[in-house]
Design an enzyme around this catalytic site. Structure first.
Site, PDB file in Angstrom:
ATOM      1  N   THR A 155      15.904 -29.088 -33.286  1.00 31.48           N
ATOM      2  CA  THR A 155      16.759 -30.078 -33.961  1.00 31.48           C
ATOM      3  C   THR A 155      16.687 -31.413 -33.229  1.00 31.48           C
ATOM      4  O   THR A 155      16.835 -31.461 -32.000  1.00 31.48           O
ATOM      5  CB  THR A 155      18.222 -29.567 -34.007  1.00 31.48           C
ATOM      6  N   CYS A 174      12.070 -34.976  -7.578  1.00 37.13           N
ATOM      7  CA  CYS A 174      11.525 -33.689  -7.990  1.00 37.13           C
ATOM      8  C   CYS A 174      10.844 -32.979  -6.844  1.00 37.13           C
ATOM      9  O   CYS A 174      10.631 -31.779  -6.905  1.00 37.13           O
ATOM     10  CB  CYS A 174      10.513 -33.886  -9.105  1.00 37.13           C
TER      11      CYS A 174
HETATM   12  N1  PLP Z   1       6.855 -38.913 -14.573  1.00 39.40           N
HETATM   13  C1  PLP Z   1       7.327 -39.704 -13.595  1.00 39.40           C
HETATM   14  C2  PLP Z   1       6.440 -40.782 -13.054  1.00 39.40           C
HETATM   15  C3  PLP Z   1       8.617 -39.516 -13.101  1.00 39.40           C
HETATM   16  O1  PLP Z   1       9.081 -40.287 -12.130  1.00 39.40           O
HETATM   17  C4  PLP Z   1       9.416 -38.464 -13.642  1.00 39.40           C
HETATM   18  C5  PLP Z   1      10.770 -38.181 -13.105  1.00 39.40           C
HETATM   19  O2  PLP Z   1      10.984 -38.239 -11.900  1.00 39.40           O
HETATM   20  C6  PLP Z   1       8.878 -37.685 -14.671  1.00 39.40           C
HETATM   21  C7  PLP Z   1       7.597 -37.939 -15.099  1.00 39.40           C
HETATM   22  C8  PLP Z   1       9.653 -36.545 -15.302  1.00 39.40           C
HETATM   23  O3  PLP Z   1      10.695 -37.024 -16.072  1.00 39.40           O
HETATM   24  P1  PLP Z   1      11.783 -36.004 -16.660  1.00 39.40           P
HETATM   25  O4  PLP Z   1      12.411 -35.336 -15.477  1.00 39.40           O
HETATM   26  O5  PLP Z   1      12.735 -36.869 -17.366  1.00 39.40           O
HETATM   27  O6  PLP Z   1      11.105 -35.051 -17.524  1.00 39.40           O
END
Ligand code: PLP
Length: 397
Positions: free
Chosen positions: A248, A336
């Site tokens: 959705t 991350c």
């Molecule tokens: N790509 C880059 C360069 C990013 O800095 C990030 C997030 O840190 C992402 C992709 C992933 O984004 P999302 O966590 O919103 O999926």
């Protein structure tokens, strides 16, 4: 309190909040509903697509709304794995965000040829051109300089701006190079969007973006799919998003994302030169106050908001904790990557040692960051430096 972690996520921009509330109150129905209110949401969803596309310079039908960049990276890599002819190689920049790196390894596996960056973090165009002309090398690194094996490069994956260092990649040149060699160009523009003009990004065959990196809400993003990629499916399931992504549609999220990008494009990115000057002043003046500090990627063009520093001493986590106590929120690199062990793959690709990587912190400003926040951060760094002095300096006579 100065928040210096915008590359991790940004606060919701007022324009995005207003658009979200308006859509949630007014257009919450399922756009697939066959009644009038559902149809009206569908019309507004299509209008949002029509508004987003010209910002990037592409046709609206290429826009597929997703839950964010990670979903986009996985979907694009899965699509490339499914559609590239057997034996075709995929050249992947070593400093990509983990969502692209891991998706490439998972879906494209043996096809991947790694693209090296120089000391400043910028893709080396020479080896890439050679690779695309002569075909894949016998080792899986484009900088090996070995003669090509003749395997063609079917796709090139290089981000627009790096999340850890802010280093910009020559994506316009890469798009042209790929076009010349009939290879698909996939560009992760997550950190570029909302900070620098989006115009021209539609020249890449595949682009991903994530709203929360530019003042939109979390959990919404988009893929620009390659022209004519009718069989692109970000998710299996219902036939939403013109059959390209099941689930959705998150219309309030989409409305907020588009509102924040329009605001950034029309009002904010114009201030880029001024903001760059603030960051440059910080970088120029800091070494006098904090001897031994170095800027990662100092020789490259970088985002106006990002500075990655190698501190003179002490583990970066100690600096982050002490800066936090003073109200400064910075990170040790990418948000991350903090859950993962080991030094940053980005810094390793740039030639930094694991020991240097453990002394790195990243400060990333936002549009609401004031000019005076930068010298305040410098002052806080100087204070923290005294607290995390190496033990030998404390005990030596
Ligand atoms: N790509 C880059 C360069 C990013 O800095 C990030 C997030 O840190 C992402 C992709 C992933 O984004 P999302 O966590 O919103 O999926």
């Amino acid at each position: 309190m100065p928040y210096f972690d915008h590359n991790a996520t940004t606060p919701l921009a007022p324009a995005a909040r207003e658009a979200w509330l308006h859509a949630q109150d007014d257009a919450w129905q399922n756009p697939s509903g066959l009644y009038g209110t559902g149809a009206r949401v569908k019309v507004r969803l299509e209008a949002a697509r029509e508004q987003l596309a010209p910002l990037l310079g592409c046709a609206a039908k290429r826009v597929v709304f997703t839950s964010g960049a990670t979903e986009g990276a996985n979907a694009v890599c899965a699509h490339l794995a499914r559609t590239l002819p057997p034996g075709t190689l995929v050249a992947v920049n070593r400093t990509e965000h983990p969502c692209v790196l891991e998706a490439a390894k998972f879906f494209l596996g043996e096809r991947v040829v790694w693209l090296e960056v120089d000391r400043h973090g910028v893709i080396a165009m020479g080896p890439l051109e050679k690779l695309m002309t002569a075909g894949g090398p016998s080792t899986r690194s484009a900088s090996s300089g070995q003669a090509g094996s003749g395997l063609p490069v079917g796709a090139v994956l290089v981000m627009a701006a790096n999340n850890e260092t802010g280093v910009l990649q020559p994506w316009r040149d890469l798009a042209k190079l790929c076009r010349r060699h009939h290879a698909a160009f996939f560009c992760d523009a997550s950190q570029w969007l909302g900070k620098l003009p989006a115009a021209g990004l539609g020249e890449a065959d595949w682009v991903i973006g994530s709203a929360h990196k530019f003042g939109g809400p979390k959990g919404v993003g988009f893929v620009l799919a390659a022209e004519g990629a009718q069989d692109f499916h970000a998710q299996q399931g219902g036939g939403q998003e013109h059959g390209h992504r099941a689930g959705t549609e998150n219309f309030p999220g989409v409305a907020a994302m588009v509102a924040s990008l329009i605001e950034a494009e029309t009002k904010k990115v114009l201030l880029e030169t001024e903001r760059l000057r603030w960051r440059e002043t910080f970088e120029r003046t800091l070494p006098a106050a904090l001897p031994g500090v170095r800027v990662v990627g100092a020789g490259a063009e970088r985002l106006w908001n990002t500075v990655s520093l190698i501190l003179p001493h002490g583990e970066n986590t100690r600096w982050v904790a002490r800066l936090d106590k003073r109200g400064f929120q910075v990170s040790t690199g990418s948000a991350c990557a903090t859950a993962k062990e080991g030094p940053s793959h980005v810094l390793a690709a740039m030639g930094y040692s694991p020991e240097e990587a453990r002394r790195v912190i990243r400060a990333s400003a936002g549009w609401e960051t004031a000019e005076t926040d930068w010298p305040k951060l410098a002052q806080a760094l100087v204070e923290v430096s005294a607290e995390v002095k190496p033990a030998e300096a404390v005990i030596s006579p």
